[in-house]
Write a protein that holds these residues in place. Structure first.
Motif, PDB file in Angstrom:
ATOM      1  N   ARG A   1       0.766  -1.135  -0.260  1.00 47.37           N
ATOM      2  CA  ARG A   1      -0.040   0.385  -0.015  1.00 47.37           C
ATOM      3  C   ARG A   1       0.719   0.916  -0.320  1.00 47.37           C
ATOM      4  O   ARG A   1       0.655   2.309  -0.805  1.00 47.37           O
ATOM      5  CB  ARG A   1      -0.536   0.111   1.130  1.00 47.37           C
ATOM      6  CG  ARG A   1      -1.971   0.743   1.374  1.00 47.37           C
ATOM      7  CD  ARG A   1      -3.072   0.988   2.363  1.00 47.37           C
ATOM      8  NE  ARG A   1      -2.211   0.622   3.881  1.00 47.37           N
ATOM      9  CZ  ARG A   1      -2.168  -0.262   4.144  1.00 47.37           C
ATOM     10  NH1 ARG A   1      -2.944  -1.514   3.370  1.00 47.37           N
ATOM     11  NH2 ARG A   1      -1.676  -0.127   5.362  1.00 47.37           N
ATOM     12  N   ARG A   2       2.856   1.368   0.681  1.00 45.62           N
ATOM     13  CA  ARG A   2       2.760   1.776   0.457  1.00 45.62           C
ATOM     14  C   ARG A   2       4.001   2.328   1.058  1.00 45.62           C
ATOM     15  O   ARG A   2       4.080   1.193   1.900  1.00 45.62           O
ATOM     16  CB  ARG A   2       1.907   3.372   1.956  1.00 45.62           C
ATOM     17  CG  ARG A   2       2.260   3.024   3.138  1.00 45.62           C
ATOM     18  CD  ARG A   2       1.119   4.308   3.880  1.00 45.62           C
ATOM     19  NE  ARG A   2       0.217   3.913   5.652  1.00 45.62           N
ATOM     20  CZ  ARG A   2       1.941   3.549   6.344  1.00 45.62           C
ATOM     21  NH1 ARG A   2       3.129   3.611   6.292  1.00 45.62           N
ATOM     22  NH2 ARG A   2       1.106   3.380   7.702  1.00 45.62           N
ATOM     23  N   ARG A   3       5.119   3.023   0.946  1.00 49.40           N
ATOM     24  CA  ARG A   3       6.273   2.944   1.379  1.00 49.40           C
ATOM     25  C   ARG A   3       6.143   3.480   2.832  1.00 49.40           C
ATOM     26  O   ARG A   3       5.864   3.951   3.055  1.00 49.40           O
ATOM     27  CB  ARG A   3       7.622   3.584   0.987  1.00 49.40           C
ATOM     28  CG  ARG A   3       7.648   3.350  -0.315  1.00 49.40           C
ATOM     29  CD  ARG A   3       8.564   3.870  -1.872  1.00 49.40           C
ATOM     30  NE  ARG A   3       8.854   3.530  -2.971  1.00 49.40           N
ATOM     31  CZ  ARG A   3       9.891   3.617  -3.716  1.00 49.40           C
ATOM     32  NH1 ARG A   3      10.612   5.195  -3.357  1.00 49.40           N
ATOM     33  NH2 ARG A   3       9.917   3.299  -5.106  1.00 49.40           N
ATOM     34  N   ARG A   4       6.946   3.053   3.594  1.00 47.78           N
ATOM     35  CA  ARG A   4       7.435   3.033   4.764  1.00 47.78           C
ATOM     36  C   ARG A   4       8.874   4.615   5.172  1.00 47.78           C
ATOM     37  O   ARG A   4       9.144   4.954   3.935  1.00 47.78           O
ATOM     38  CB  ARG A   4       8.649   2.398   5.797  1.00 47.78           C
ATOM     39  CG  ARG A   4       9.009   3.002   7.237  1.00 47.78           C
ATOM     40  CD  ARG A   4       9.765   1.908   8.065  1.00 47.78           C
ATOM     41  NE  ARG A   4       8.961   0.164   8.074  1.00 47.78           N
ATOM     42  CZ  ARG A   4      10.083  -0.997   8.772  1.00 47.78           C
ATOM     43  NH1 ARG A   4      11.214   0.275   9.032  1.00 47.78           N
ATOM     44  NH2 ARG A   4       9.506  -1.320   8.505  1.00 47.78           N
ATOM     45  N   THR A   5       7.345   5.507   5.616  1.00 46.33           N
ATOM     46  CA  THR A   5       8.105   7.239   5.851  1.00 46.33           C
ATOM     47  C   THR A   5       8.293   7.376   7.382  1.00 46.33           C
ATOM     48  O   THR A   5       8.493   8.328   6.799  1.00 46.33           O
ATOM     49  CB  THR A   5       7.023   7.665   5.501  1.00 46.33           C
ATOM     50  OG1 THR A   5       5.807   7.494   6.152  1.00 46.33           O
ATOM     51  CG2 THR A   5       6.435   7.829   3.778  1.00 46.33           C
ATOM     52  N   ARG A   6       8.649   6.496   7.774  1.00 43.45           N
ATOM     53  CA  ARG A   6       9.646   6.936   8.883  1.00 43.45           C
ATOM     54  C   ARG A   6      10.456   5.720   9.631  1.00 43.45           C
ATOM     55  O   ARG A   6      10.544   4.822   9.228  1.00 43.45           O
ATOM     56  CB  ARG A   6       8.426   7.252  10.541  1.00 43.45           C
ATOM     57  CG  ARG A   6       8.076   5.495  10.843  1.00 43.45           C
ATOM     58  CD  ARG A   6       6.951   6.013  11.641  1.00 43.45           C
ATOM     59  NE  ARG A   6       5.983   4.838  12.281  1.00 43.45           N
ATOM     60  CZ  ARG A   6       5.230   4.350  12.337  1.00 43.45           C
ATOM     61  NH1 ARG A   6       4.788   5.684  13.739  1.00 43.45           N
ATOM     62  NH2 ARG A   6       4.440   3.234  13.164  1.00 43.45           N
ATOM     63  N   ALA A   7      11.068   6.280  10.701  1.00 41.84           N
ATOM     64  CA  ALA A   7      12.369   5.261  11.161  1.00 41.84           C
ATOM     65  C   ALA A   7      11.860   3.961  11.633  1.00 41.84           C
ATOM     66  O   ALA A   7      10.550   3.995  11.525  1.00 41.84           O
ATOM     67  CB  ALA A   7      12.817   5.869  12.525  1.00 41.84           C
ATOM     68  N   PRO A   8      12.507   2.729  11.537  1.00 44.85           N
ATOM     69  CA  PRO A   8      11.456   1.472  11.997  1.00 44.85           C
ATOM     70  C   PRO A   8      11.395   1.794  13.165  1.00 44.85           C
ATOM     71  O   PRO A   8      11.618   2.195  13.800  1.00 44.85           O
ATOM     72  CB  PRO A   8      12.945   0.421  11.638  1.00 44.85           C
ATOM     73  CG  PRO A   8      13.908   1.125  10.633  1.00 44.85           C
ATOM     74  CD  PRO A   8      14.087   2.347  10.716  1.00 44.85           C
TER      75      PRO A   8
ATOM     76  N   TRP B   1      11.458   2.790  19.548  1.00 42.01           N
ATOM     77  CA  TRP B   1      11.559   1.683  20.557  1.00 42.01           C
ATOM     78  C   TRP B   1      12.695   2.340  21.382  1.00 42.01           C
ATOM     79  O   TRP B   1      12.453   3.061  22.631  1.00 42.01           O
ATOM     80  CB  TRP B   1      11.107   0.337  20.308  1.00 42.01           C
ATOM     81  CG  TRP B   1      10.909  -0.611  22.009  1.00 42.01           C
ATOM     82  CD1 TRP B   1       9.598  -0.029  22.664  1.00 42.01           C
ATOM     83  CD2 TRP B   1      11.395  -0.819  22.492  1.00 42.01           C
ATOM     84  NE1 TRP B   1       9.819  -0.893  24.066  1.00 42.01           N
ATOM     85  CE2 TRP B   1      11.324  -1.751  23.963  1.00 42.01           C
ATOM     86  CE3 TRP B   1      13.080  -1.098  22.790  1.00 42.01           C
ATOM     87  CZ2 TRP B   1      12.041  -2.291  24.285  1.00 42.01           C
ATOM     88  CZ3 TRP B   1      14.017  -1.693  23.530  1.00 42.01           C
ATOM     89  CH2 TRP B   1      13.245  -1.809  24.572  1.00 42.01           C
ATOM     90  N   ILE B   2      13.977   2.380  20.643  1.00 44.96           N
ATOM     91  CA  ILE B   2      14.972   2.104  21.582  1.00 44.96           C
ATOM     92  C   ILE B   2      14.643   3.501  22.211  1.00 44.96           C
ATOM     93  O   ILE B   2      15.483   4.802  23.233  1.00 44.96           O
ATOM     94  CB  ILE B   2      16.124   1.902  20.906  1.00 44.96           C
ATOM     95  CG1 ILE B   2      15.766   0.372  20.541  1.00 44.96           C
ATOM     96  CG2 ILE B   2      17.477   2.464  21.393  1.00 44.96           C
ATOM     97  CD1 ILE B   2      17.839  -0.340  20.018  1.00 44.96           C
ATOM     98  N   GLN B   3      14.645   4.707  20.829  1.00 45.79           N
ATOM     99  CA  GLN B   3      15.067   5.960  21.264  1.00 45.79           C
ATOM    100  C   GLN B   3      14.385   6.233  22.512  1.00 45.79           C
ATOM    101  O   GLN B   3      14.632   7.235  23.307  1.00 45.79           O
ATOM    102  CB  GLN B   3      14.319   6.879  19.729  1.00 45.79           C
ATOM    103  CG  GLN B   3      14.559   8.765  20.445  1.00 45.79           C
ATOM    104  CD  GLN B   3      14.474   9.265  19.042  1.00 45.79           C
ATOM    105  OE1 GLN B   3      13.334   8.632  18.615  1.00 45.79           O
ATOM    106  NE2 GLN B   3      14.650  10.131  18.918  1.00 45.79           N
ATOM    107  N   ARG B   4      12.403   5.810  22.553  1.00 46.99           N
ATOM    108  CA  ARG B   4      11.666   6.332  23.627  1.00 46.99           C
ATOM    109  C   ARG B   4      12.258   5.497  25.192  1.00 46.99           C
ATOM    110  O   ARG B   4      11.890   6.239  25.985  1.00 46.99           O
ATOM    111  CB  ARG B   4      10.352   5.888  23.479  1.00 46.99           C
ATOM    112  CG  ARG B   4       9.194   6.145  22.310  1.00 46.99           C
ATOM    113  CD  ARG B   4       8.409   5.766  22.355  1.00 46.99           C
ATOM    114  NE  ARG B   4       8.524   4.708  22.355  1.00 46.99           N
ATOM    115  CZ  ARG B   4       8.164   4.218  21.106  1.00 46.99           C
ATOM    116  NH1 ARG B   4       7.810   4.817  20.108  1.00 46.99           N
ATOM    117  NH2 ARG B   4       7.744   2.804  20.813  1.00 46.99           N
TER     118      ARG B   4
END
Length: 556
Positions: A46-53, A58-61
């Protein structure tokens, strides 16, 4: 089960979000094989990924939370409690000093000298007085019934009990001796209980539980024959259908409730310990069925709507059945992250669908006052999820208890109606008592004992598989003479009424009005799960020595 078919919730038009997760194993031919694989594949198309995995986010949070905890929360907490901490430390030190001074004052001089000698000097023991170190074998508790990497005393004990039988052998419909001549010992049963709620579904557990709780070689042959029939009518996409059940079988009128039909069929395989990763003749069938359920899930605001494209009033019935199915599959294979995610979201949907006024569930999420039939499937789903260590909101269980009090027709809770204010029915009494058991009633509860005596007086039904399914679980958990009498009648009835020849061999013909909706698949699934009762769920009351005051297994 009242005539199934769902009404879509108002939030169903919210955009579907795919859930990232890896399957416990890869399928053949490069095809995706997780229960969420279909959702992920549709997302990529449907669409390409537009944000980080997701794992990066999760690691950033977690990093932000950790920095806040270490740099802000801990210093702030110490500053806010510095006086209490200083007082506590000072008090502790003073008590230690006072205790030491009192001990030195009370002890005789020779003891005091010996004590100082031990503290100040290091005495070497004589050779003959050297302490011997005894190595103890490490006992490792396996994470799941199929954790073949664990080497443990428990595994060895279970291996000794298995008598060399393979999964193919124990599930073969051929006549054979199931090695049930010897009564399992208390130690053997204890080892099975240590595996948790579904310990009876292991190879050794199944064999021991059959003998312990009243199964026979004939009842197991009936189960094996029924699983063979279900295997033969599974469709190419992994689903089962109420409306298409093969030659010689009566089809139901429900044509768009494939998720419900698939869940009922899969529960029979899971009840006998077959999973999507364990070796056995039905591994592929279970895997494709679970994948079908995952592909038809609608992810709405962190919850999984499993009702699918169904008709009539079956929506929440299907949600409960599918959640039980996913919960059991996850509990048996806890290493599958896809199942854990989807089960957690399915539980969330059930919790949000609960009617906040009366604490029940019915045909549409939150909009309808609850009925005992739908409530039973939802509570069984929540309990199955808890057995697999999925978190369940305690407030949902508390509200469900309120509903049970409203729908009981006797003050002691021994009988139940379909809805509050109506007359009690044997089938609803069976559902209500089973819910009470799972919500914490002890075996010596007066209402439970009176309810069991009522069901025993009514006896098994020759036409109502729904009533038999719930009442048999109640009697099995309660145990005692009531269970033995019940089991001997119903077991022989089911074995004798199963179709033995022809293309529909292994199934049961519909005998109640719900058969018009679910057809032969509905009747067969409930009959199979009833015959699997010996090992499908271990008794809630641990009663190895037939103790009438046995305690419930609260923390299994």
């Amino acid at each position: 089960m009242n005539a199934p078919s769902p009404q879509h919730h108002a939030t169903d038009d919210v955009s579907t979000e795919a859930v990232v997760g890896r399957s416990a194993r890869s399928g053949t031919g490069g095809k995706p094989s997780g229960v969420l694989a279909g959702l992920e594949q549709r997302k990529r198309e449907r669409r390409r990924r537009t944000r980080a995995p997701g794992w990066v986010l999760w690691i950033q949070r977690q990093g932000i939370r950790s920095r806040y905890f270490l740099k802000v929360y801990i210093p702030h907490w110490f500053r806010a409690h510095r006086e209490e901490l200083a007082s506590l430390v000072l008090t502790f030190v003073l008590h230690i000093i006072a205790f030491a001074l009192m001990a030195l004052w009370v002890l005789p001089p020779e003891t005091t000298e010996a004590l100082f000698s031990l503290v100040v000097t290091r005495q070497e023991p004589d050779d003959e007085e050297l302490i011997q170190v005894i190595e103890l074998a490490e006992i490792v508790q396996p994470e799941s019934l199929n954790d073949l990497d664990a080497t443990s005393t428990l595994k060895q004990m279970l291996s000794d009990m298995s008598d060399g039988l393979t999964s193919d052998q124990i599930n073969s419909p051929e006549d054979r001796d199931f090695a049930m001549d010897l009564e399992p010992t208390d130690a053997q049963m204890e080892s099975i209980y240590k595996q948790g709620e579904f310990g009876g579904r292991s190879q050794a557990g199944r064999q021991a539980a059959l003998k312990k709780f009243g199964g026979t070689a004939e009842s197991e042959k009936a189960v094996s024959s029924g699983l063979k029939w279900l295997q033969s009518i599974q469709r190419e996409d992994g689903s089962w259908s109420f409306a298409s059940q093969g030659p010689g079988a009566k089809a139901g009128r429900l044509r768009r409730s494939e998720v419900g039909a698939t869940s009922l069929a899969l529960l029979c395989f899971l009840g006998s310990g077959h999973t999507h990763t364990s070796d056995g003749p039905y591994r592929d069938n279970v895997e494709r069925g679970l994948r079908f359920i995952g592909q038809n899930a609608k992810i709405v605001q962190g919850s999984a709507d499993l009702r699918g494209d169904s008709e009539g009033n079956s929506g929440m019935y299907i949600q409960g059945l599918a959640t039980i199915c996913l919960s059991e599959a996850h509990a048996l294979e806890r290493h599958d992250s896809d199942l854990e995610k989807l089960t957690t979201m399915a539980v969330t949907f059930i919790e949000r669908a609960q009617n906040l006024t009366d604490g029940g569930w019915r045909y549409r999420p939150r909009d309808d006052a609850g009925d005992m039939s739908v409530v039973g499937w939802q509570l069984m789903a929540l309990y199955s999820a808890k057995a697999g260590r999925i978190r369940v909101d305690s407030s949902s269980l508390r509200r469900a208890r309120d509903f049970l009090r409203d729908v009981q027709t006797e003050k002691d809770g021994s009988r139940y109606a379909y809805m509050p204010g109506q007359r009690d029915r044997p089938s609803m009494t069976a559902v209500g008592l089973l819910c009470r058991m799972y919500l914490g009633w002890r075996r010596d509860n007066e209402g439970l004992q009176k309810g069991v005596k009522h069901l025993a007086a009514v006896g098994p039904s020759r036409k109502d598989p729904y009533y038999n399914y719930y009442a048999t679980q109640v009697m099995h958990h309660f145990g005692g003479d009531e269970w033995k009498a019940w089991n001997s009648v119903l077991r022989e009835h089911l074995v004798s009424t199963q179709i033995k020849e022809g293309p529909a061999a292994g199934s049961w013909r519909p005998t109640d009005h719900h058969g018009d909706s679910g057809g032969q698949l509905y009747q067969t699934a409930l009959s199979l799960m009833t015959l699997e009762v010996y090992y499908r769920h271990l008794p809630l009351y641990r009663d190895f020595a037939d103790d009438p005051d046995a305690e419930p297994l609260a923390d299994r």
